[in-house]
Write a protein that holds these residues in place. Structure first.
Motif, PDB file in Angstrom:
ATOM      1  N   THR A   1     -94.126 -31.122  39.460  1.00 16.28           N
ATOM      2  CA  THR A   1     -95.388 -31.569  38.718  1.00 16.28           C
ATOM      3  C   THR A   1     -96.340 -32.260  39.799  1.00 16.28           C
ATOM      4  OG1 THR A   1     -94.226 -33.582  38.004  1.00 16.28           O
ATOM      5  CG2 THR A   1     -94.488 -31.763  36.404  1.00 16.28           C
ATOM      6  N   ASP A   2     -97.341 -32.394  39.309  1.00 17.52           N
ATOM      7  CA  ASP A   2     -98.398 -33.132  40.408  1.00 17.52           C
ATOM      8  C   ASP A   2     -98.398 -34.578  40.108  1.00 17.52           C
ATOM      9  OD1 ASP A   2     -99.945 -33.493  38.304  1.00 17.52           O
ATOM     10  OD2 ASP A   2    -101.408 -31.926  38.778  1.00 17.52           O
TER      11      ASP A   2
ATOM     12  N   ILE B   1    -106.267 -29.702  30.007  1.00 14.14           N
ATOM     13  CA  ILE B   1    -105.087 -30.541  30.218  1.00 14.14           C
ATOM     14  C   ILE B   1    -105.483 -31.689  31.118  1.00 14.14           C
ATOM     15  CG2 ILE B   1    -104.532 -29.140  32.476  1.00 14.14           C
ATOM     16  CD1 ILE B   1    -101.856 -30.056  30.152  1.00 14.14           C
ATOM     17  N   ASP B   2    -106.441 -31.669  32.246  1.00 11.27           N
ATOM     18  CA  ASP B   2    -106.631 -33.127  32.957  1.00 11.27           C
ATOM     19  C   ASP B   2    -107.376 -34.180  32.028  1.00 11.27           C
ATOM     20  OD1 ASP B   2    -105.612 -32.470  35.584  1.00 11.27           O
ATOM     21  OD2 ASP B   2    -107.108 -30.622  35.620  1.00 11.27           O
TER      22      ASP B   2
ATOM     23  N   ASP C   1    -100.227 -24.454  32.197  1.00  9.98           N
ATOM     24  CA  ASP C   1    -100.337 -25.795  32.797  1.00  9.98           C
ATOM     25  C   ASP C   1     -99.883 -26.867  31.689  1.00  9.98           C
ATOM     26  OD1 ASP C   1    -101.530 -24.620  35.146  1.00  9.98           O
ATOM     27  OD2 ASP C   1    -103.658 -25.391  34.482  1.00  9.98           O
TER      28      ASP C   1
ATOM     29  N   LEU D   1    -100.397 -28.756  26.574  1.00 13.28           N
ATOM     30  CA  LEU D   1    -100.617 -27.580  27.510  1.00 13.28           C
ATOM     31  C   LEU D   1    -101.978 -26.769  27.314  1.00 13.28           C
ATOM     32  CD1 LEU D   1     -99.911 -24.738  25.894  1.00 13.28           C
ATOM     33  CD2 LEU D   1     -97.586 -25.706  25.769  1.00 13.28           C
ATOM     34  N   GLN D   2    -102.234 -26.134  28.370  1.00 11.98           N
ATOM     35  CA  GLN D   2    -103.424 -25.308  28.355  1.00 11.98           C
ATOM     36  C   GLN D   2    -103.037 -24.094  28.812  1.00 11.98           C
ATOM     37  OE1 GLN D   2    -106.650 -26.921  30.840  1.00 11.98           O
ATOM     38  NE2 GLN D   2    -107.842 -25.146  30.854  1.00 11.98           N
TER      39      GLN D   2
ATOM     40  N   ARG E   1     -98.420 -27.240  37.343  1.00 18.76           N
ATOM     41  CA  ARG E   1     -99.699 -25.997  37.305  1.00 18.76           C
ATOM     42  C   ARG E   1     -99.087 -24.900  37.270  1.00 18.76           C
ATOM     43  NH1 ARG E   1    -104.128 -29.259  36.031  1.00 18.76           N
ATOM     44  NH2 ARG E   1    -103.662 -31.464  37.198  1.00 18.76           N
ATOM     45  N   GLY E   2     -98.538 -24.243  36.040  1.00 21.33           N
ATOM     46  CA  GLY E   2     -98.188 -22.947  35.981  1.00 21.33           C
ATOM     47  C   GLY E   2     -99.021 -21.830  36.166  1.00 21.33           C
ATOM     48  N   LYS E   3    -100.221 -22.173  35.791  1.00 23.90           N
ATOM     49  CA  LYS E   3    -101.428 -20.949  35.952  1.00 23.90           C
ATOM     50  C   LYS E   3    -101.531 -20.383  37.139  1.00 23.90           C
ATOM     51  CE  LYS E   3    -104.986 -22.224  33.392  1.00 23.90           C
ATOM     52  NZ  LYS E   3    -106.038 -22.342  32.418  1.00 23.90           N
TER      53      LYS E   3
ATOM     54  N   VAL F   1     -98.484 -32.854  35.676  1.00 24.22           N
ATOM     55  CA  VAL F   1     -98.745 -31.597  35.270  1.00 24.22           C
ATOM     56  C   VAL F   1     -98.063 -30.461  36.060  1.00 24.22           C
ATOM     57  CG1 VAL F   1    -100.525 -29.981  34.759  1.00 24.22           C
ATOM     58  CG2 VAL F   1    -100.814 -32.450  34.300  1.00 24.22           C
TER      59      VAL F   1
END
Length: 129
Positions: free
Chosen positions: A96-97, A72-73, A112, A127-128, A103-105, A101
């Protein structure tokens, strides 16, 4: 009962040449011109999406495409380098950051994910899982 031979989705855009450049050049997806002034977006899974021009286009208020990525990054950095803004939400329900993003994980809230807009204002994501 309906017995479809195939299934595909579609969405509208306000500018076909801008959409072709964005989906093909910016996102690196397989896109070709169709016979009716439309675009055909071939997805990695083998499915297709019908993209059509609409004079009175209104952007979708939901995510029309989710691009699953390994990193994702790296995907967000690549989009940002190409001028695509990924920090489109300022919503406490979607924290989100600085890159945009969610960071759901880490929070056990799903993948994410980062959202961005196409040239017609439709919402997409990377998404990842």
């Amino acid at each position: 009962m309906v017995t479809p031979l195939d299934v595909f989705s579609g969405f509208s855009v306000s500018d076909i040449p801008a959409a072709k450049a964005f989906y093909g050049d910016t996102l690196g997806l397989d896109i070709t011109e169709g016979p009716m002034g439309n675009l055909d977006l071939a997805l990695p899974s083998g499915s297709h999406v019908f993209i059509y021009p609409k004079a009175n286009h209104e952007p979708a208020t939901y995510t029309i495409l989710n691009l699953v990525v390994d990193d994702i990054d790296a995907a967000v950095d690549d989009l940002n380098t190409k001028g695509v803004k990924t920090d489109i939400y300022d919503d406490p329900n979607l924290p989100t950051d600085e890159k945009g993003v969610l960071r759901g994980k880490a929070a056990n809230r799903g993948p994410d994910i980062a959202w961005f807009l196409d040239p017609s204002g439709n919402i997409l994501s990377v998404l990842q899982d």
